[in-house]
Design a protein around this motif. Sequence first.
Motif, mmCIF file in Angstrom:
data_model
loop_
_atom_site.group_PDB
_atom_site.id
_atom_site.type_symbol
_atom_site.label_atom_id
_atom_site.label_comp_id
_atom_site.label_asym_id
_atom_site.label_seq_id
_atom_site.Cartn_x
_atom_site.Cartn_y
_atom_site.Cartn_z
ATOM 1 N N ASN A 173 0.682 -1.163 -0.052
ATOM 2 C CA ASN A 173 -0.134 0.025 -0.075
ATOM 3 C C ASN A 173 0.929 1.308 0.044
ATOM 4 N N CYS A 174 0.484 2.210 -0.709
ATOM 5 C CA CYS A 174 1.051 3.645 -0.825
ATOM 6 C C CYS A 174 0.276 4.683 -0.207
ATOM 7 N N PHE A 175 0.899 5.265 0.662
ATOM 8 C CA PHE A 175 0.118 6.555 1.361
ATOM 9 C C PHE A 175 0.784 7.645 1.153
ATOM 10 N N HIS A 176 -0.025 8.872 0.660
ATOM 11 C CA HIS A 176 0.587 10.191 0.667
ATOM 12 C C HIS A 176 0.848 10.519 2.226
ATOM 13 N N ARG A 177 1.744 11.662 2.089
ATOM 14 C CA ARG A 177 1.939 12.065 3.668
ATOM 15 C C ARG A 177 0.875 12.618 4.065
ATOM 16 N N ASN A 178 -0.080 13.007 3.600
ATOM 17 C CA ASN A 178 -1.418 13.832 4.088
ATOM 18 C C ASN A 178 -2.328 12.902 4.504
ATOM 19 N N GLN A 179 -2.267 11.696 4.352
ATOM 20 C CA GLN A 179 -3.145 10.392 4.675
ATOM 21 C C GLN A 179 -2.839 9.710 6.004
ATOM 22 N N ALA A 180 -2.120 10.334 6.832
ATOM 23 C CA ALA A 180 -2.000 9.762 8.028
ATOM 24 C C ALA A 180 -3.211 9.279 9.028
ATOM 25 N N ASP A 181 -4.331 9.825 8.930
ATOM 26 C CA ASP A 181 -5.559 9.739 9.685
ATOM 27 C C ASP A 181 -6.126 8.523 8.939
ATOM 28 N N GLN A 182 -6.034 8.458 7.663
ATOM 29 C CA GLN A 182 -6.648 7.077 6.930
ATOM 30 C C GLN A 182 -5.696 5.806 7.210
ATOM 31 N N PHE A 183 -4.636 6.004 7.353
ATOM 32 C CA PHE A 183 -3.603 5.083 7.653
ATOM 33 C C PHE A 183 -3.954 4.320 8.870
ATOM 34 N N ALA A 184 -4.219 5.538 9.756
ATOM 35 C CA ALA A 184 -4.729 5.043 11.488
ATOM 36 C C ALA A 184 -6.027 4.279 11.547
ATOM 37 N N GLU A 185 -6.661 4.688 10.471
ATOM 38 C CA GLU A 185 -8.170 3.916 10.414
ATOM 39 C C GLU A 185 -8.075 2.413 9.928
ATOM 40 N N GLN A 186 -7.331 2.625 8.926
ATOM 41 C CA GLN A 186 -7.009 0.877 8.536
ATOM 42 C C GLN A 186 -6.108 0.213 9.432
ATOM 43 N N LEU A 187 -5.407 0.650 10.307
ATOM 44 C CA LEU A 187 -4.938 0.151 11.211
ATOM 45 C C LEU A 187 -5.742 -0.259 12.328
ATOM 46 N N ARG A 188 -6.613 0.708 12.744
ATOM 47 C CA ARG A 188 -7.555 -0.044 14.089
ATOM 48 C C ARG A 188 -8.430 -1.069 13.397
ATOM 49 N N ARG A 189 -8.791 -1.136 12.065
ATOM 50 C CA ARG A 189 -9.992 -1.958 11.636
ATOM 51 C C ARG A 189 -9.153 -3.279 11.432
ATOM 52 N N SER A 190 -7.685 -3.306 11.026
ATOM 53 C CA SER A 190 -7.049 -4.454 10.956
ATOM 54 C C SER A 190 -6.992 -5.091 12.400
ATOM 55 N N GLY A 191 -6.637 -4.409 13.289
ATOM 56 C CA GLY A 191 -6.512 -4.705 14.771
ATOM 57 C C GLY A 191 -7.760 -5.317 15.270
ATOM 58 N N ALA A 192 -8.873 -4.698 15.030
ATOM 59 C CA ALA A 192 -10.192 -5.469 15.258
ATOM 60 C C ALA A 192 -10.485 -6.650 14.685
ATOM 61 N N ASN A 193 -9.972 -6.821 13.553
ATOM 62 C CA ASN A 193 -10.449 -7.973 12.632
ATOM 63 C C ASN A 193 -9.517 -9.237 13.094
ATOM 64 N N HIS A 194 -8.316 -8.946 13.566
ATOM 65 C CA HIS A 194 -7.641 -9.922 14.195
ATOM 66 C C HIS A 194 -7.833 -10.124 15.454
ATOM 67 N N GLY A 195 -8.287 -9.121 16.379
ATOM 68 C CA GLY A 195 -8.634 -9.632 17.677
ATOM 69 C C GLY A 195 -7.493 -9.316 18.503
ATOM 70 N N GLN A 196 -6.310 -9.427 18.163
ATOM 71 C CA GLN A 196 -5.068 -9.099 18.941
ATOM 72 C C GLN A 196 -3.928 -8.839 18.087
ATOM 73 N N PRO A 197 -2.853 -8.316 18.494
ATOM 74 C CA PRO A 197 -1.770 -8.066 17.607
ATOM 75 C C PRO A 197 -1.068 -9.198 16.815
#
Length: 218
Positions: A173-197
């Motif tokens: 995945n590529c993110f522009h430097r101004n997309q930090a919040d989108q990155f954080a949201e995807q990271l939250r969703r990934s953690g919720a889907n896995h249930g654990q780190p």
Amino acid sequence: MWVVKIGGSLGEHPTLREWLRHSARVGRGRVVIVPGGGRFADQVRLAQKHWEFDDRIAHHMALLAMHQYGLVFQGLEPCLKSARTGQIDGLLRQGEAVVWLPELSELDRAEVPSDWTVTSDTLAAWLAGKLHAERLILVKSEHSAGTDPETLKQSGIVDAAFLDWLPTHVELNCFHRNQADQFAEQLRRSGANHGQPTMARIDDREDAETRQSLARGR
């Protein structure tokens, strides 16, 4: 586990703090950051041009430039922990977010070229394969047209060696430097889907020295 390469072009941009904050806090136990070289690597290029030493020396100096940029990350976000490859697993298991510090000897064993065809993008791809990461995130100041590796190479977004070291099992995945919040949201969703780190799993073919380092990290 996600490998997140933060480019040197963010070195003087205010969004750098956001990327580090999200990686350290939302990505605890799941994120390994690969620092670019930034202005530190630019100084290596200038020194090589002036003194005309060989590419291997310049490559080693560029790795140390990554270390310096990584220390900047820690200075801006003290929650981050720096680590060699063999220490990453133990730190992730402790719930930390990690800044990777590359070692020339380890890259030599992996036969990664010691010249300017390899930048921190390729090193991030190599590390993602080494750790069996789910995703490789490239954070850039340039806008990229999609995430096709060949297109990224042709457009100069990644270096010439990148395709040779990008594992097929890793989602890019590529993110522009101004997309930090989108990155954080995807990271939250990934953690919720896995249930654990998601923890790192070091390649079974690693050498004895790395295995010993991993054991110490645990």
